[in-house]
Design a protein around this motif. Structure first.
Motif, short mmCIF file in Angstrom:
data_model
loop_
_atom_site.label_atom_id
_atom_site.label_comp_id
_atom_site.label_asym_id
_atom_site.label_seq_id
_atom_site.Cartn_x
_atom_site.Cartn_y
_atom_site.Cartn_z
N THR A 1 1.31 -7.23 0.69
CA THR A 1 0.41 -8.20 1.29
C THR A 1 0.81 -8.46 2.73
O THR A 1 1.95 -8.21 3.12
CB THR A 1 0.44 -9.55 0.54
OG1 THR A 1 1.76 -10.09 0.62
CG2 THR A 1 0.04 -9.40 -0.91
N LEU A 2 -0.14 -8.94 3.51
CA LEU A 2 0.16 -9.37 4.88
C LEU A 2 0.64 -10.81 4.83
O LEU A 2 0.21 -11.59 3.98
CB LEU A 2 -1.09 -9.30 5.75
CG LEU A 2 -1.57 -7.92 6.16
CD1 LEU A 2 -2.87 -8.03 6.94
CD2 LEU A 2 -0.53 -7.20 6.98
N GLU A 3 1.52 -11.15 5.75
CA GLU A 3 2.03 -12.51 5.81
C GLU A 3 2.08 -12.97 7.24
O GLU A 3 2.53 -12.23 8.12
CB GLU A 3 3.46 -12.52 5.22
CG GLU A 3 4.12 -13.87 5.27
CD GLU A 3 5.51 -13.81 4.69
OE1 GLU A 3 6.46 -14.04 5.47
OE2 GLU A 3 5.66 -13.53 3.49
N ALA B 1 6.85 -2.09 2.36
CA ALA B 1 6.59 -3.39 2.98
C ALA B 1 7.42 -3.56 4.24
O ALA B 1 6.90 -4.02 5.27
CB ALA B 1 6.89 -4.52 1.99
N GLU B 2 8.67 -3.18 4.20
CA GLU B 2 9.53 -3.28 5.39
C GLU B 2 9.03 -2.35 6.50
O GLU B 2 9.01 -2.73 7.67
CB GLU B 2 10.97 -2.94 5.03
CG GLU B 2 11.64 -3.99 4.18
CD GLU B 2 13.04 -3.61 3.76
OE1 GLU B 2 13.65 -2.72 4.39
OE2 GLU B 2 13.53 -4.20 2.78
N TYR B 3 8.64 -1.15 6.13
CA TYR B 3 8.14 -0.17 7.09
C TYR B 3 6.86 -0.69 7.75
O TYR B 3 6.71 -0.64 8.97
CB TYR B 3 7.90 1.15 6.35
CG TYR B 3 7.38 2.28 7.19
CD1 TYR B 3 8.05 2.70 8.33
CD2 TYR B 3 6.22 2.96 6.83
CE1 TYR B 3 7.58 3.76 9.08
CE2 TYR B 3 5.75 4.01 7.57
CZ TYR B 3 6.44 4.42 8.70
OH TYR B 3 5.96 5.46 9.44
N LEU B 4 5.94 -1.22 6.95
CA LEU B 4 4.69 -1.73 7.49
C LEU B 4 4.91 -2.99 8.34
O LEU B 4 4.26 -3.17 9.37
CB LEU B 4 3.70 -2.02 6.36
CG LEU B 4 3.22 -0.78 5.59
CD1 LEU B 4 2.45 -1.19 4.34
CD2 LEU B 4 2.39 0.12 6.47
N VAL C 1 -8.41 -2.73 5.10
CA VAL C 1 -6.95 -2.86 5.25
C VAL C 1 -6.38 -3.56 4.02
O VAL C 1 -5.34 -3.16 3.48
CB VAL C 1 -6.59 -3.60 6.56
CG1 VAL C 1 -5.11 -3.90 6.62
CG2 VAL C 1 -7.03 -2.79 7.76
N ARG C 2 -7.04 -4.61 3.56
CA ARG C 2 -6.58 -5.32 2.36
C ARG C 2 -6.55 -4.39 1.15
O ARG C 2 -5.60 -4.41 0.37
CB ARG C 2 -7.49 -6.51 2.05
CG ARG C 2 -7.46 -7.66 3.02
CD ARG C 2 -6.35 -8.66 2.76
NE ARG C 2 -6.15 -9.01 1.39
CZ ARG C 2 -6.51 -10.16 0.82
NH1 ARG C 2 -7.12 -11.08 1.53
NH2 ARG C 2 -6.24 -10.39 -0.44
N LYS C 3 -7.59 -3.57 0.98
CA LYS C 3 -7.61 -2.62 -0.14
C LYS C 3 -6.44 -1.66 -0.05
O LYS C 3 -5.79 -1.36 -1.06
CB LYS C 3 -8.91 -1.82 -0.14
CG LYS C 3 -10.11 -2.56 -0.63
CD LYS C 3 -11.33 -1.66 -0.59
CE LYS C 3 -12.58 -2.42 -0.95
NZ LYS C 3 -13.78 -1.57 -0.91
N LEU C 4 -6.18 -1.17 1.16
CA LEU C 4 -5.09 -0.21 1.36
C LEU C 4 -3.75 -0.84 1.00
O LEU C 4 -2.92 -0.23 0.32
CB LEU C 4 -5.07 0.28 2.81
CG LEU C 4 -6.31 1.04 3.28
CD1 LEU C 4 -6.23 1.31 4.78
CD2 LEU C 4 -6.48 2.33 2.50
#
Length: 87
Positions: free
Chosen positions: A77-79, A10-13, A67-70
């Protein structure tokens, strides 16, 4: 990149999203997928391996649902949050 914990991913993304070039984010998602193992990641997403590779190719424009599936497959999750104004 070897095994990536969910929070590290999550931090990396999140860091990759800060770059205006969308290929940086796709490359980061590809790194996370490779760390999981592409075959397992394909199973987790419900996508075929070929579709997965195609979606993560630089210059690809994957659908939002892809993208959501990935991200969901990796437990991320995206925020959206407001930008911090420069003083």
């Amino acid at each position: 990149m070897t095994k990536i914990a969910r929070f590290d991913a999550a931090e990396y993304l999140t860091a990759a999203l800060e770059d205006p070039n969308p290929d940086v984010f796709l490359a980061a998602v590809a790194d996370v997928a490779k760390a999981r193992g592409m075959s397992q990641f394909a199973k987790d997403t419900g996508l075929g391996r070929e579709s997965l590779y195609k979606a993560l190719t630089p210059g690809a424009q994957p659908r939002y649902s892809t993208v959501r599936k990935l991200l969901n497959a990796r437990g991320v999750t995206l925020e959206a949050k407001p930008k911090v104004a420069a003083c």
